[in-house]
Design an enzyme around this catalytic site. Structure first.
Site, PDB file in Angstrom:
ATOM      1  N   HIS A   1      -0.821  -8.066   2.954  1.00 38.78           N
ATOM      2  CA  HIS A   1      -0.615  -8.669   4.277  1.00 38.78           C
ATOM      3  C   HIS A   1      -1.576  -8.151   5.338  1.00 38.78           C
ATOM      4  O   HIS A   1      -1.493  -8.545   6.495  1.00 38.78           O
ATOM      5  CB  HIS A   1       0.838  -8.497   4.724  1.00 38.78           C
TER       6      HIS A   1
ATOM      7  N   CYS B   1       4.669   2.145  12.317  1.00 38.16           N
ATOM      8  CA  CYS B   1       5.726   2.983  11.761  1.00 38.16           C
ATOM      9  C   CYS B   1       6.225   3.973  12.792  1.00 38.16           C
ATOM     10  O   CYS B   1       7.363   4.408  12.753  1.00 38.16           O
ATOM     11  CB  CYS B   1       5.217   3.753  10.553  1.00 38.16           C
TER      12      CYS B   1
ATOM     13  N   ALA C   1       0.812  -1.212   0.000  1.00 33.36           N
ATOM     14  CA  ALA C   1       0.000   0.000   0.000  1.00 33.36           C
ATOM     15  C   ALA C   1       0.849   1.266   0.000  1.00 33.36           C
ATOM     16  O   ALA C   1       0.452   2.282  -0.581  1.00 33.36           O
ATOM     17  CB  ALA C   1      -0.944  -0.009   1.196  1.00 33.36           C
TER      18      ALA C   1
ATOM     19  N   ASN D   1      -6.039   3.376  10.342  1.00 27.68           N
ATOM     20  CA  ASN D   1      -5.258   2.271  10.902  1.00 27.68           C
ATOM     21  C   ASN D   1      -5.093   2.358  12.406  1.00 27.68           C
ATOM     22  O   ASN D   1      -4.774   1.373  13.050  1.00 27.68           O
ATOM     23  CB  ASN D   1      -3.885   2.223  10.224  1.00 27.68           C
TER      24      ASN D   1
ATOM     25  N   GLN E   1      -6.640  -0.949   5.115  1.00 31.09           N
ATOM     26  CA  GLN E   1      -7.286  -1.538   6.292  1.00 31.09           C
ATOM     27  C   GLN E   1      -8.754  -1.877   6.025  1.00 31.09           C
ATOM     28  O   GLN E   1      -9.450  -2.337   6.928  1.00 31.09           O
ATOM     29  CB  GLN E   1      -7.224  -0.554   7.473  1.00 31.09           C
TER      30      GLN E   1
ATOM     31  N   THR F   1       9.391  -7.331 -12.818  1.00 32.24           N
ATOM     32  CA  THR F   1       8.743  -8.630 -12.918  1.00 32.24           C
ATOM     33  C   THR F   1       7.696  -8.786 -11.827  1.00 32.24           C
ATOM     34  O   THR F   1       7.967  -8.517 -10.656  1.00 32.24           O
ATOM     35  CB  THR F   1       9.794  -9.752 -12.789  1.00 32.24           C
TER      36      THR F   1
END
Lengths: 91, 440
Positions: B239, B364, B109, B189, B217, B278
């Site tokens: 995730h 974070c 994200a 979040n 979220q 890729t």
């Protein structure tokens, strides 16, 4: 051939037995809860086609559970605090 | 001076309180997790979620024998990988009501947010020089905007109401003729607040402004439909919905209106030229499977989150006075419960609860002792902002874990409050805010 009541019950028991083999607490508890809840949810299903469709899906999931429980056993990891205090994981 | 005297007795308690704290801090580093019996419980689902075993099962073939480069056009290895990638793309677009061609794979994200905000600004920048966002966005949105300020763009950081929800009137009046983009997150979040995405989307459409939402979220947890909600760009993370780390997507609308972006990365032109590099087949397959499961399980999971959230909140508030829920009571994702325990320092409580993996806010910023900017933006008092803890539940959280957490939490809040001179003063009926602390 349509699945009989006995087939469904057998599948239910198989899924619970295999789910209880997850060594990771959270996967094990989720799998047991999810299996119980979906069989309960579909308890009154009567359409044979619908039942067969669900049985096929259950079969696919059973194989996933078997494989993933093996993967979980291949690697050692620490148990959670909640498992160390006794009866919490015996359901 | 109208100043209440802090008694000597209380002062010595203050000193003891703080020296106890440093001792606790030290012991944390000495012991690490050494003295703990067993691994901590995980209640930090907003930081990340465990990989679903069904997802890993889908990924395994592509982590082993199906290793082809999905962009290889000349052999079967490439074709089978490409097919898997396209199936996954379809699962993701099904979950959000998009067309599969509108899904661009990214690393997560953060990259999606950077791509959307900088990409729009730079493409339309010759005419449109203004961007609107909110004060409670994720760091990567705020930081992307700050980077654009350096390129001469003007940014409006909208305030939020005390519930954490934005005011549509304020948003409306902030829109200018040169506004290129409005970026507002779907689910916060830190406090779990859900913004009125549909109404914002309608407003953006009527004003011909692009609407980007950071839905990391939200996707897979609440109902998101890019067409019903008039979303033009949307960031998704793998995730956060039981998929693998290192994969995410940006939804970029192709029709009515077609959105153009200036790509950040140059290279082989993969992903409609927007994101060269890729495409990581196993991660994409896992992400796709996670989205497919999320679509089927959304109602079931949501009911479980509601149950756990209510259980924890009721247990804690029944036992403890002066606990405040941060955020909105109604427009909230139940898997995120942010509580402030008055007269308890959040960091001390986190340390005391070391057998539970929790956070006081965003991962974070959890290293800094600064109170969360999100809580400040909703107008939480400084002391309440310092005393907040976020409880994050997921599909794999059990009732036993929640009950264990509630018990531990109640025990330690009571203990810490007992040590706190401020709590004692509060018990005596002294209004802490009326005290003027003076230095001698």
């Amino acid at each position: 051939m349509a699945a009989t009541r006995a087939d469904v019950l057998k599948m239910y028991k198989n899924m619970l037995r295999e789910s209880s083999k997850f060594s990771f607490y959270n996967y094990r508890m989720y799998a047991l809860r999810r299996v119980r809840d979906s069989f309960r949810e579909h308890k009154s299903m009567s359409d044979p086609l619908e039942i067969q469709r669900n049985m096929n899906e259950a079969h696919r999931l059973l194989n996933i559970i078997k494989r993933q429980a093996i993967v979980g056993e291949l690697y050692k990891f620490e148990k959670l605090v909640i498992e160390m205090q006794g009866d919490n994981n015996k359901h | 001076m109208a100043c209440r005297n802090v008694t000597v007795h209380n002062l010595s308690k203050v000193v003891r309180y703080f020296s106890q704290k440093t001792a606790e801090q030290e012991s944390k580093f000495v012991s690490k997790m050494g003295f703990l019996k067993g691994k901590p419980l995980y209640l930090d689902a907003q930081a990340t979620t465990p990989l679903d075993p069904r997802v890993l099962d889908a990924m395994m073939p592509y982590l082993t024998y199906s290793y082809g480069n999905p962009h290889s056009r000349t052999h079967m290895y490439g074709w089978e990988s490409e097919e898997a990638v396209e199936t996954a793309r379809q699962h993701i677009s099904d979950l959000i009501g998009a067309n599969s061609k509108e899904i661009i794979f990214t690393s997560g994200a953060t990259e999606s947010n950077n791509m959307a905000i900088k990409g729009i600004a730079r493409f339309y920048g010759s005419k449109k020089r203004h961007i609107i966002t909110t004060q409670t966005e994720h760091k990567c949105v705020l930081d992307s905007c700050r980077a654009l300020t350096g390129e001469g763009f003007e940014i409006t950081y909208l305030p939020v109401k005390s519930t954490g929800v934005i005011s549509l009137d304020e948003l409306n009046s902030a829109i200018r003729p040169d506004t290129a983009l409005i970026s507002i997150m779907a689910v916060n979040n830190e406090i779990g607040v859900i913004q009125p995405i549909k109404e914002i989307g309608e407003l953006c459409k009527s004003k011909n402004v692009f609407f980007h939402t950071d839905a990391a979220q939200a996707v897979g947890k609440i109902n998101i439909n890019v067409n019903e909600q008039n979303i033009d760009l949307m960031s998704i993370s793998g995730h956060k919905l039981y998929g693998p780390k290192g994969i995410g997507a940006l939804f970029v609308r192709r029709r009515r209106p077609k959105v153009f972006l200036e790509p950040i990365q140059s290279g082989g032109g993969q992903e409609r030229n927007l994101r060269s590099g890729t495409v990581p087949t196993p991660l994409v397959v896992g992400f796709g499977e996670a989205c497919r499961i999320a679509k089927n399980e959304m109602a079931y999971d949501h009911a479980w989150m509601t149950k756990l959230s209510n259980l924890l909140f009721e247990k804690i508030t029944k036992a403890l006075p002066k606990v405040v829920r941060n955020g909105d009571d109604v427009h909230t994702y139940p898997g995120c419960l942010n509580l402030s325990f008055a007269f308890v320092e959040g960091e001390s409580l986190l340390m005391a609860l070391k057998d539970i993996a929790l956070s006081s806010g965003s991962a974070c910023t959890s290293a800094s002792l600064e109170p969360s900017y999100v809580l400040r933006a909703i107008g939480a008092d400084e002391d309440l902002a310092h005393s907040s803890i976020r409880f994050g539940f997921g599909r794999f959280t059990t009732e036993d874990e929640v009950e264990y957490t509630a018990e531990k939490c109640i025990k330690h809040v009571e203990r810490l409050r007992e040590m706190s001179p401020l709590w004692e003063m509060h018990q005596d009926g002294i209004d802490i805010k009326s005290i003027k602390w003076s230095q001698h």
